[in-house]
Design an enzyme around this catalytic site. Structure first.
Site, short mmCIF file in Angstrom:
data_model
loop_
_atom_site.label_atom_id
_atom_site.label_comp_id
_atom_site.label_asym_id
_atom_site.label_seq_id
_atom_site.Cartn_x
_atom_site.Cartn_y
_atom_site.Cartn_z
N ASP A 163 2.01 -2.61 -11.77
CA ASP A 163 0.91 -3.54 -11.46
C ASP A 163 0.47 -4.38 -12.65
O ASP A 163 -0.50 -4.06 -13.35
CB ASP A 163 -0.28 -2.82 -10.82
CG ASP A 163 -0.09 -2.73 -9.31
OD1 ASP A 163 0.96 -3.19 -8.83
OD2 ASP A 163 -0.99 -2.22 -8.63
N GLY A 208 -4.25 -10.36 2.30
CA GLY A 208 -2.88 -9.86 2.41
C GLY A 208 -1.85 -10.71 1.71
O GLY A 208 -0.66 -10.40 1.76
N ASP A 224 -4.83 4.56 -9.48
CA ASP A 224 -3.87 4.05 -8.49
C ASP A 224 -2.80 3.19 -9.16
O ASP A 224 -1.81 2.83 -8.53
CB ASP A 224 -4.58 3.26 -7.39
CG ASP A 224 -5.50 2.19 -7.93
OD1 ASP A 224 -6.41 2.54 -8.71
OD2 ASP A 224 -5.31 1.01 -7.60
P1 AMP Z 1 -4.30 -4.08 -7.57
O1 AMP Z 1 -5.46 -4.63 -8.33
O2 AMP Z 1 -3.18 -5.08 -7.36
O3 AMP Z 1 -3.80 -2.79 -8.13
O4 AMP Z 1 -4.85 -3.81 -6.09
C1 AMP Z 1 -5.87 -2.90 -5.80
C2 AMP Z 1 -5.98 -2.72 -4.31
O5 AMP Z 1 -6.40 -3.95 -3.68
C3 AMP Z 1 -4.68 -2.34 -3.62
O6 AMP Z 1 -5.01 -1.45 -2.57
C4 AMP Z 1 -4.17 -3.66 -3.11
O7 AMP Z 1 -3.30 -3.49 -2.00
C5 AMP Z 1 -5.44 -4.36 -2.69
N1 AMP Z 1 -5.35 -5.83 -2.70
C6 AMP Z 1 -5.30 -6.65 -3.79
N2 AMP Z 1 -5.22 -7.94 -3.42
C7 AMP Z 1 -5.22 -7.96 -2.06
C8 AMP Z 1 -5.14 -9.00 -1.06
N3 AMP Z 1 -5.08 -10.29 -1.39
N4 AMP Z 1 -5.15 -8.63 0.23
C9 AMP Z 1 -5.23 -7.33 0.60
N5 AMP Z 1 -5.30 -6.32 -0.28
C10 AMP Z 1 -5.29 -6.61 -1.59
MG MG Z 2 -2.48 -1.43 -7.91
#
Ligand code: AMP
Ligand code: MG
Length: 496
Positions: free
Chosen positions: A264, A128, A254
């Site tokens: 992102d 998180g 996403d």
């Molecule tokens: P992203 O690669 O930032 O687009 O994230 C892809 C998914 O992973 C999304 O649902 C994010 O909320 C989740 N996510 C990425 N890093 C974390 C983290 N450290 N803790 C919880 N969820 C994460």
């Molecule tokens: Mg994302």
């Protein structure tokens, strides 16, 4: 306003109220000692908030997630998504929260969102949290893209939390406050279309039309018009990425917005030498999201959106699919037209015949590729040739500059045929071709220093990339391409 007042923003939270089934109410995790690291004062004013109020303790507490601002209704949004082609049915804000929506001074509705604000029900295995380097990276890259005229989400502020967060090594924890036209993604539609409520995807589509593409409402088939409008903004967006040499790096559905904003900034990067196969992301082994693949990936992602809209487009699914397919098939031409229009201004050929310009642009790219020339610097160097100064091109290309001779002759011939003054054309080119972009080696250097407590390099780089068409004295090193050896091994990571 006092220094304990959290009435910073005038919230108007439509998403949470109209689409409450697409997420959960949630609270940010408190953090021990928040400290403001960067504040986007101009953006704060755009949102109608006094930057000074965000610097006070009460403001910093809001930016860290320690105190919800008055009127906020923090909400973790749910979405799904195709990641590298595979479907993930439930992603969502694993470490982020929508605080609410604000109408800015220009009357635009903007989302205020915290990233790194603690685990939510969508965190899966994640902690998180977010750490300083990647949050500063998102802030910097977003501001650079904005300055280059590319639609993007933006960073309002980054705060450190006073916690150490474990990545490969312990790193300073951080929270980014992100401002976006919305956080509606293709993945939001993919989620909505698969839940056991046939009204949900329709309500989501109606919301998207109302918020982003209201002209669709006047069309004979509003949901087809919505698809058309999203294809249009995405074609425009990806054309702009191609023109500035941006590689998103993780074009999952996403991370594909309905608004047409870039979102992102994980493993993204700017091209150095021109190479359609360029990949910097450590997890993109197959080159799915390579620079030159981005138009095709956009089409693939929008096909996933189209699938979710078919039942809304018409009861006859075959006819709906045919209509949607016609739009998708036309996307590459649409994107290429936008790109060609951009190339026309990059090459100073606004008054030249369009076919000549497109062929000339393709030939230039073939030469840049063959001679491994830096994409960004090449446009500035050829503008200098037009001013009669071949020195920058020689510095950039060495002996290979000679190989560009016949191309330069054709190009100058076209410029002269427009009847415009050569140096006026060169000046016009310099207003659209950046001299400073966030180059990988400089971003890397700045983020390392920031993580070690020295914000100087980050602040200098941020100032330079947000005024990208002018080379300020002392910034010469920021404009130089990275050494080839650096680029050959450089990787960006998702482990953010
Ligand atoms: P992203 O690669 O930032 O687009 O994230 C892809 C998914 O992973 C999304 O649902 C994010 O909320 C989740 N996510 C990425 N890093 C974390 C983290 N450290 N803790 C919880 N969820 C994460
Ligand atoms: Mg994302």
């Amino acid at each position: 306003m006092t220094d304990t007042d959290t009435t910073l923003f005038d919230f108007d939270n439509t998403y949470r109220h109209e689409l409450g089934d697409l997420g959960v109410e949630w609270k940010a995790a408190p953090v021990p000692s928040p400290r403001l690291v960067v504040l986007n004062e101009r953006l704060a004013r755009e949102l109608g908030v006094d930057p000074a109020a965000l610097r006070w303790d009460a403001g910093v507490a809001v930016l860290a997630g320690n105190a919800p601002p008055a009127g906020a209704e923090p909400f973790a949004m749910v979405y799904a998504g195709h990641q590298f082609g595979g479907y993930a049915p439930r992603l969502g804000d694993g470490r982020a929260l929508l605080l609410g929506e604000v109408i800015d001074r220009a009357g635009r509705r903007r989302d205020l969102h915290l990233k790194g604000s603690g685990r939510t029900p969508f965190a899966r295995g994640g902690d998180g949290k977010a750490v300083l380097g990647p949050m500063l990276r998102e802030h910097l890259l977003g501001e650079a893209m904005h300055a280059l005229g590319v639609p993007t989400t933006r960073g309002l502020a980054v705060v450190t939390t006073g916690e150490q967060v474990r990545r490969d090594a312990p790193e300073p924890g951080a929270v980014l406050t992100r401002v976006a036209a919305s956080h509606l993604r293709v993945g939001t539609f993919e989620y909505a279309a698969r839940v056991d409520d046939p009204t949900l995807v329709r309500r989501l589509a109606d919301y998207a039309i109302d918020r982003h593409h209201p002209a669709a409402l006047d069309a004979d088939q509003p949901y087809l018009a919505l698809l058309d409008a999203v294809i249009d903004v995405q074609a425009d967006l990806v054309a702009r990425w191609m023109l500035v040499g941006f590689i998103h790096g993780v074009m999952n559905t996403d991370n594909t917005t309905i608004s047409g904003e870039t979102i992102d900034y994980g493993p993204c990067a700017f091209l150095e030498r021109y190479d359609p196969a360029a990949v910097f992301s450590s997890i993109d082994h197959g080159g799915r999201y390579a620079y030159g693949n981005q138009p095709a990936v956009a089409q693939w992602n929008l096909a996933r959106l189209a699938e979710t809209l078919l039942p809304l487009i018409g009861d006859d699914l075959d006819a709906a699919a045919e209509a949607a397919m016609a739009l998708l098939v036309a996307l590459p031409d649409r994107l290429r037209d936008r790109w060609a229009a951009g190339m026309t201004t990059k090459l100073g050929l606004e008054r030249a015949p369009a076919e000549d310009v497109a062929a000339l642009a393709d030939d230039l790219l073939a030469l840049l590729r063959e001679h491994r020339l830096d994409y960004t610097s090449s446009f500035r160097a050829v503008a200098d040739v037009l001013r009669g100064d071949e020195h920058p091109l020689r510095t950039l290309a060495g002996d290979d500059a000679t190989a560009l001779g016949p191309w330069l002759e054709r190009w100058v011939g076209l410029v002269d045929a427009t009847g415009r003054d050569r140096s006026a054309v060169a000046d016009g080119m310099d207003r659209v071709n950046p001299v400073v972009i966030p180059r990988n080696h400089r971003v890397d250097e700045a983020l390392r220093a920031a993580t070690d407590g020295d914000l100087g390099p980050f602040e200098r780089l941020l100032a330079a990339v947000t005024d990208p068409f002018v080379l300020h004295p002392g910034d010469e090193r920021l404009a130089e391409p990275a050494p080839e050896a650096f680029t050959a091994t450089f990787q960006t990571f998702c482990g953010t």
